[in-house]
Design an enzyme around this catalytic site. Structure first.
Site, PDB file in Angstrom:
ATOM      1  N   ALA A 194       0.876  -1.154  -0.030  1.00 16.17           N
ATOM      2  CA  ALA A 194      -0.066  -0.014   0.125  1.00 16.17           C
ATOM      3  C   ALA A 194       0.914   1.099   0.149  1.00 16.17           C
ATOM      4  CB  ALA A 194      -0.796  -0.114   1.113  1.00 16.17           C
ATOM      5  N   SER A 195       0.689   2.042  -0.883  1.00 18.81           N
ATOM      6  CA  SER A 195       1.651   3.146  -1.067  1.00 18.81           C
ATOM      7  C   SER A 195       1.483   4.155  -0.028  1.00 18.81           C
ATOM      8  CB  SER A 195       1.481   3.807  -2.461  1.00 18.81           C
ATOM      9  OG  SER A 195       1.432   2.960  -3.480  1.00 18.81           O
TER      10      SER A 195
END
Length: 393
Positions: free
Chosen positions: A99-100
């Site tokens: 997840a960025s």
């Protein structure tokens, strides 16, 4: 911790996260995206098991809810999958999906300029959070998201349904886009590319925007924002400060002593006055410029290589493993380095020329470069498309 306590802790965490994102971004998070952050909470999309620290140690939500929640709402990326889904237990782990960091998520959403009613194609569904945010602003039925990993796609689709999202989740090769729902007003990739896939340009309307993280074999760095014209071409500038996992079908797995250097190679010897760290060190603008010119060249550093008189060695090689160079530092000299080169190309000569060009043009950063994609291929440019960047090789 009780469920009510966790809910309160999550509300506090969202508020603190938005504060951290605002502090990092040049402008505050737009109201529509702030509302999306509250209505589409990140914790609803991150996997129950995440991987923390340099060793990628597993952290399970059920066993360590507070640690899990802290990691999820930190302004940082969160590794959600290792080894393409094959967790090797105590073996080596390599991050393969994440997840960025929220700051880059909201920065890219701002750059994408999404509005209600626009059709959006996302490449790289991952957890589904980004698709959920896009759906919140673009509106139901306007977001298509493509994920190459069937397990990740199924999990993301389940989360999106649970949270009321109407994004269309597709399992497939993101490089092919998704022609069935084309044309799109916006295309955003959550994985980096070394070359812009032609289907992306074909599936975006004239006037539409393509936004993708960028990398070269030299460095993973930069964002590319292109506008598509009515001739089927796309062009636009880079900007700095991003690092994403590479699209799976563009990966290379090369190692110097396994794939490149052979015992029978007889390299040529010379010297250089260009310090290796000038092109591989902390100056990311220099590295970005090297990568744009040396599109098929990569590097790795070897400290204490067990060679008499050599304290460290920089290797550079082509991605087809036909040419290489080694640059040796003796640990004392600051004006001369030994160079060994083998193959049809003299790679260190190319590096020197690329660095000299960058210096001659006042050491431009990524924001002064751009890229144009046509049916014939790609061309990088400096400041305007009529000023091409020289390509080595």
């Amino acid at each position: 911790m009780k469920t009510t306590d966790l809910a309160a802790a999550e509300r506090i965490a969202i508020r603190e996260l938005l504060g951290a994102v605002n502090d990092e971004m040049e402008a505050s998070v737009a109201p529509e995206w702030e509302r999306a952050a509250w209505d589409v909470p990140r914790a609803a999309f991150v996997a129950e098991r995440i991987y923390l620290g340099d060793e990628l140690e597993p952290c399970d939500r059920a066993n360590a809810p507070e640690a899990w929640l802290r990691a999820v709402y930190a302004n940082d990326s969160v590794v959600t999958q290792v080894n393409d889904g094959a967790d090797l237990g105590d073996g080596d782990r390599r991050a393969s999906s994440s997840a960025s960091a929220p700051s880059i998520v909201f920065r890219m959403l701002h750059m994408l300029d999404v509005r209600a009613g626009l059709k959006v194609l996302e490449i790289g569904t991952g957890t589904g959070w980004n698709a959920g945010l896009l759906n919140h602003v673009a509106g139901p039925g306007n977001v298509t998201t493509v994920e190459v990993d069937s397990k990740l796609a199924a999990e993301a689709a389940k989360r999106l349904r649970r949270e009321g999202g109407a994004a269309h989740v597709v399992t497939g090769d993101g490089a092919e886009g998704y022609a069935a729902n084309a044309p799109y007003d916006r295309l955003v990739s959550t994985c980096s590319v070394r070359s812009v896939p032609r289907p992306w340009v074909d599936q975006v309307k004239a006037g539409g925007v393509i936004l993708t993280p960028w990398e070269s074999p030299w460095i993973c760095y930069g964002l590319l924002r292109m506008t598509v014209d009515d001739m089927g071409c796309a062009s636009g500038p880079f900007s700095p400060y991003s690092a994403f996992m590479l699209m799976r079908n563009q990966r290379t797995d090369l190692r110097i002593f396994r794939d490149v250097v052979r015992d029978d190679h007889q390299p040529d010897e010379s010297t250089t006055s260009l310090p290796p760290w000038r092109v591989t060190g902390d100056d990311l603008a220099a590295q970005f410029a090297m990568g744009l010119q040396l599109r098929d060249v990569w590097w790795t550093r070897q400290d204490d290589p067990d060679v008499d008189g050599v304290a460290s060695r920089l290797w550079v090689a082509t991605t087809d493993a036909t040419s290489w160079a080694a640059i040796d530092w003796d640990g004392e000299s600051d004006d001369r380095w030994t160079v060994w080169q083998h193959g049809p190309r003299r790679l260190w000569n190319e590096v020197e020329a690329a660095h000299a060009w960058w210096v001659l043009h006042d050491r431009p950063g990524p924001e002064r470069f751009g890229l144009t994609v046509t049916a014939k291929g790609e061309s990088a440019w400096l400041e305007t498309p009529d000023r091409p960047v020289p390509a080595a090789g």
